[in-house]
Design a protein around this motif. Sequence first.
Motif, PDB file in Angstrom:
ATOM      1  N   ALA A  60       0.605  -7.008   3.404  1.00  0.00           N
ATOM      2  CA  ALA A  60       1.811  -6.305   3.834  1.00  0.00           C
ATOM      3  C   ALA A  60       2.624  -7.187   4.777  1.00  0.00           C
ATOM      4  CB  ALA A  60       1.448  -4.998   4.529  1.00  0.00           C
ATOM      5  N   SER A  61       3.949  -6.986   4.756  1.00  0.00           N
ATOM      6  CA  SER A  61       4.838  -7.740   5.632  1.00  0.00           C
ATOM      7  C   SER A  61       4.557  -7.383   7.086  1.00  0.00           C
ATOM      8  CB  SER A  61       6.295  -7.412   5.290  1.00  0.00           C
ATOM      9  OG  SER A  61       7.173  -7.969   6.239  1.00  0.00           O
ATOM     10  N   LYS A  62       4.531  -8.401   7.959  1.00  0.00           N
ATOM     11  CA  LYS A  62       4.263  -8.192   9.390  1.00  0.00           C
ATOM     12  C   LYS A  62       5.465  -8.596  10.233  1.00  0.00           C
ATOM     13  CE  LYS A  62      -0.103  -7.167   8.505  1.00  0.00           C
ATOM     14  NZ  LYS A  62      -0.638  -5.799   8.649  1.00  0.00           N
ATOM     15  N   SER A  63       6.675  -8.410   9.711  1.00  0.00           N
ATOM     16  CA  SER A  63       7.867  -8.896  10.407  1.00  0.00           C
ATOM     17  C   SER A  63       8.099  -8.195  11.739  1.00  0.00           C
ATOM     18  CB  SER A  63       9.096  -8.713   9.510  1.00  0.00           C
ATOM     19  OG  SER A  63       9.451  -7.348   9.422  1.00  0.00           O
ATOM     20  N   ASN A  65      10.265  -6.023  12.287  1.00  0.00           N
ATOM     21  CA  ASN A  65      11.662  -5.631  12.409  1.00  0.00           C
ATOM     22  C   ASN A  65      11.812  -4.122  12.236  1.00  0.00           C
ATOM     23  OD1 ASN A  65      12.404  -8.316  12.688  1.00  0.00           O
ATOM     24  ND2 ASN A  65      12.714  -8.578  10.474  1.00  0.00           N
ATOM     25  N   ALA A  66      12.784  -3.549  12.945  1.00  0.00           N
ATOM     26  CA  ALA A  66      13.014  -2.107  12.864  1.00  0.00           C
ATOM     27  C   ALA A  66      13.377  -1.676  11.452  1.00  0.00           C
ATOM     28  CB  ALA A  66      14.127  -1.705  13.842  1.00  0.00           C
ATOM     29  N   GLU A  67      14.088  -2.571  10.728  1.00  0.00           N
ATOM     30  CA  GLU A  67      14.505  -2.212   9.372  1.00  0.00           C
ATOM     31  C   GLU A  67      13.330  -2.196   8.387  1.00  0.00           C
ATOM     32  OE1 GLU A  67      15.807  -6.581  10.050  1.00  0.00           O
ATOM     33  OE2 GLU A  67      15.763  -4.698  11.161  1.00  0.00           O
ATOM     34  N   ASP A  68      12.166  -2.705   8.824  1.00  0.00           N
ATOM     35  CA  ASP A  68      10.969  -2.686   7.988  1.00  0.00           C
ATOM     36  C   ASP A  68      10.021  -1.560   8.400  1.00  0.00           C
ATOM     37  OD1 ASP A  68      11.853  -4.801   6.526  1.00  0.00           O
ATOM     38  OD2 ASP A  68      10.661  -6.301   7.572  1.00  0.00           O
ATOM     39  N   THR A  69      10.560  -0.566   9.060  1.00  0.00           N
ATOM     40  CA  THR A  69       9.750   0.563   9.532  1.00  0.00           C
ATOM     41  C   THR A  69      10.205   1.848   8.853  1.00  0.00           C
ATOM     42  OG1 THR A  69       9.481  -0.499  11.695  1.00  0.00           O
ATOM     43  CG2 THR A  69       8.994   1.858  11.558  1.00  0.00           C
ATOM     44  N   ILE A  70       9.263   2.568   8.266  1.00  0.00           N
ATOM     45  CA  ILE A  70       9.583   3.853   7.638  1.00  0.00           C
ATOM     46  C   ILE A  70      10.183   4.788   8.685  1.00  0.00           C
ATOM     47  CG2 ILE A  70       8.585   5.900   6.536  1.00  0.00           C
ATOM     48  CD1 ILE A  70       8.539   3.647   4.666  1.00  0.00           C
ATOM     49  N   GLU A  97      17.728   7.390   0.264  1.00  0.00           N
ATOM     50  CA  GLU A  97      18.460   6.392  -0.529  1.00  0.00           C
ATOM     51  C   GLU A  97      17.858   5.004  -0.365  1.00  0.00           C
ATOM     52  OE1 GLU A  97      22.395   6.739   0.965  1.00  0.00           O
ATOM     53  OE2 GLU A  97      22.936   8.449  -0.296  1.00  0.00           O
ATOM     54  N   THR A  98      17.445   4.682   0.867  1.00  0.00           N
ATOM     55  CA  THR A  98      16.995   3.325   1.181  1.00  0.00           C
ATOM     56  C   THR A  98      15.517   3.116   0.856  1.00  0.00           C
ATOM     57  OG1 THR A  98      18.616   3.251   2.981  1.00  0.00           O
ATOM     58  CG2 THR A  98      16.875   1.579   2.995  1.00  0.00           C
ATOM     59  N   TRP A  99      14.706   4.081   1.274  1.00  0.00           N
ATOM     60  CA  TRP A  99      13.262   3.940   1.148  1.00  0.00           C
ATOM     61  C   TRP A  99      12.649   4.799   0.038  1.00  0.00           C
ATOM     62  CZ3 TRP A  99       9.972   0.768   3.902  1.00  0.00           C
ATOM     63  CH2 TRP A  99      10.504   0.118   5.019  1.00  0.00           C
ATOM     64  N   TYR A 267       8.868  -2.106  -0.663  1.00  0.00           N
ATOM     65  CA  TYR A 267      10.259  -2.017  -0.229  1.00  0.00           C
ATOM     66  C   TYR A 267      10.904  -3.396  -0.348  1.00  0.00           C
ATOM     67  CZ  TYR A 267      14.178  -1.505   3.061  1.00  0.00           C
ATOM     68  OH  TYR A 267      15.416  -1.488   3.660  1.00  0.00           O
ATOM     69  N   GLN A 268      11.945  -3.486  -1.198  1.00  0.00           N
ATOM     70  CA  GLN A 268      12.646  -4.748  -1.412  1.00  0.00           C
ATOM     71  C   GLN A 268      11.668  -5.874  -1.753  1.00  0.00           C
ATOM     72  OE1 GLN A 268      15.132  -5.391   2.047  1.00  0.00           O
ATOM     73  NE2 GLN A 268      16.596  -3.813   1.429  1.00  0.00           N
ATOM     74  N   ASP A 269      10.760  -5.561  -2.690  1.00  0.00           N
ATOM     75  CA  ASP A 269       9.768  -6.522  -3.191  1.00  0.00           C
ATOM     76  C   ASP A 269       8.770  -6.982  -2.141  1.00  0.00           C
ATOM     77  OD1 ASP A 269      10.852  -6.519  -5.793  1.00  0.00           O
ATOM     78  OD2 ASP A 269      12.370  -7.985  -5.203  1.00  0.00           O
ATOM     79  N   ARG A 270       8.627  -6.227  -1.061  1.00  0.00           N
ATOM     80  CA  ARG A 270       7.628  -6.529  -0.031  1.00  0.00           C
ATOM     81  C   ARG A 270       6.829  -5.272   0.275  1.00  0.00           C
ATOM     82  NH1 ARG A 270      10.169  -7.393   4.837  1.00  0.00           N
ATOM     83  NH2 ARG A 270      12.010  -6.381   3.980  1.00  0.00           N
ATOM     84  N   TRP A 271       5.522  -5.450   0.481  1.00  0.00           N
ATOM     85  CA  TRP A 271       4.694  -4.318   0.869  1.00  0.00           C
ATOM     86  C   TRP A 271       4.804  -4.104   2.376  1.00  0.00           C
ATOM     87  CZ3 TRP A 271       2.865  -0.811  -2.274  1.00  0.00           C
ATOM     88  CH2 TRP A 271       2.657  -1.141  -3.611  1.00  0.00           C
ATOM     89  N   ILE A 272       5.080  -2.854   2.754  1.00  0.00           N
ATOM     90  CA  ILE A 272       5.244  -2.488   4.162  1.00  0.00           C
ATOM     91  C   ILE A 272       4.187  -1.461   4.530  1.00  0.00           C
ATOM     92  CG2 ILE A 272       6.825  -1.541   5.884  1.00  0.00           C
ATOM     93  CD1 ILE A 272       7.859  -4.105   4.648  1.00  0.00           C
ATOM     94  N   ASP A 273       3.472  -1.692   5.619  1.00  0.00           N
ATOM     95  CA  ASP A 273       2.507  -0.711   6.108  1.00  0.00           C
ATOM     96  C   ASP A 273       3.219   0.539   6.603  1.00  0.00           C
ATOM     97  OD1 ASP A 273       0.056  -2.024   5.672  1.00  0.00           O
ATOM     98  OD2 ASP A 273       0.296  -3.213   7.502  1.00  0.00           O
ATOM     99  N   ILE A 274       2.629   1.700   6.349  1.00  0.00           N
ATOM    100  CA  ILE A 274       3.130   2.953   6.906  1.00  0.00           C
ATOM    101  C   ILE A 274       2.064   3.469   7.867  1.00  0.00           C
ATOM    102  CG2 ILE A 274       4.024   5.262   6.425  1.00  0.00           C
ATOM    103  CD1 ILE A 274       4.672   4.381   3.631  1.00  0.00           C
ATOM    104  N   PRO A 275       2.093   2.997   9.115  1.00  0.00           N
ATOM    105  CA  PRO A 275       1.054   3.407  10.068  1.00  0.00           C
ATOM    106  C   PRO A 275       1.138   4.903  10.342  1.00  0.00           C
ATOM    107  CG  PRO A 275       2.824   2.242  11.188  1.00  0.00           C
ATOM    108  CD  PRO A 275       3.088   2.107   9.726  1.00  0.00           C
ATOM    109  N   PRO A 276      -0.009   5.565  10.419  1.00  0.00           N
ATOM    110  CA  PRO A 276       0.003   7.002  10.687  1.00  0.00           C
ATOM    111  C   PRO A 276       0.540   7.314  12.078  1.00  0.00           C
ATOM    112  CG  PRO A 276      -2.239   6.149  10.732  1.00  0.00           C
ATOM    113  CD  PRO A 276      -1.373   5.036  10.252  1.00  0.00           C
ATOM    114  N   VAL A 277       1.346   8.350  12.157  1.00  0.00           N
ATOM    115  CA  VAL A 277       1.868   8.843  13.431  1.00  0.00           C
ATOM    116  C   VAL A 277       1.171  10.171  13.711  1.00  0.00           C
ATOM    117  CG1 VAL A 277       3.915   9.680  14.646  1.00  0.00           C
ATOM    118  CG2 VAL A 277       4.099   7.726  13.076  1.00  0.00           C
TER     119      VAL A 277
END
Length: 374
Positions: A60-63, A65-70, A97-99, A267-277
């Motif tokens: 998963a992407s570790k950037s 960045n706020a834009e990479d956060t669900i 629309e985005t995610w 998301y945009q060809d990158r895997w993004i972690d969705i950490p539990p809240v």
Amino acid sequence: MGVSVTITDEIAGTVMLDSDRLCELKAFEATKAGVKGLVDEGIAKIPSLFHHPPDMFVEASKSGNAEDTIPVIDLANVVKDPSTRQEIVSRIREASETWGFFQVVNHGSPVTILEDMKDGVRGFFEQDTEVKKELYSRDPMRLFSYNSNFDLYSSPALNWRDTFMCYLAPKTPKPEDLPAVCRDKLLEYGTNIMKLGIALSELLSEALGLHSVHLKDMGCTEGLISLCHYYPPCPEPKLTMGTTKHSDSCFFTVLLQDLLGGLQALYQDRWIDIPPVPGALVVNIGDLLQASSLLLFGLCRFSTIEIVDVYCIYNIPQTNTQGLKSSPKIYGPIKELLSEDNPPKYRETTLADYFTYYNAKGLDGTSALQYFKL
């Protein structure tokens, strides 16, 4: 090496399998113990049936960045304050629309009910195997059933998980028809999550620029199925997955994650972690809502390796898959969203045809919608 064999499965339909693989699948199925049974045996190496190709495993992407956060959307005061509601609808529109994914907090379901539900799921899968075996079934007519891998015979590689499924609406099951270890928790959770589903359908309708009851009037929230997955500890986690890349075959899903996490979105060809809240629920736009909204809402493919998760799937009211076969109703793009500049993207279909294709395809990493694209 085995020869190819054609079989007919009540879920997958007619499929071609290597005879050796078919024997292995049938032997696994005959135990009725699922993946948990393999772990209880103390295996050190997982069967090749569960081996996934190396290219399925992408970090998963570790950037950061706020834009990479669900997006996490607070539903507090969504009913009482019109201006707050307008802001929430705007955030849901942007996230959808985005995610095609977002999380919600202050959604009306107490944390105690969420935790009780996860405890109930663990309790079911960790009870004596002989008790669970009585409920092991692939019969689509049953309101409650337990098995491992719905696409057992059509999937290229099995997922490391066991599942129980329960139809909660439109007809609520009788308590005595559910396992004692989780019946009260399942029914209480179902009552709460149905209320949330109706509220979300109203917000999603408004996000599409429609009347708040539009999706509800389509029947999108009348049917509710709970899919509860259990992911036992795996001795070779680098060879398999809890759930392969897929999109959901419904209008939308509400997901209760285990706090250990493991959910990822593409998301945009990158895997993004969705950490539990803590206390949050994940909302996922499904195939049918994406097709109905003419792609105004996005579709997000996701995968997961967790301990426990609970998917509540909102759909057209059908008490079982047999009911789908008797429904002649055609579904397609929402007419109010059509225009010369925004023509249909998918052909109309019955739910029976859609689910027949989805189940036969299995979780192969592709979207079932591609088959229906114009």
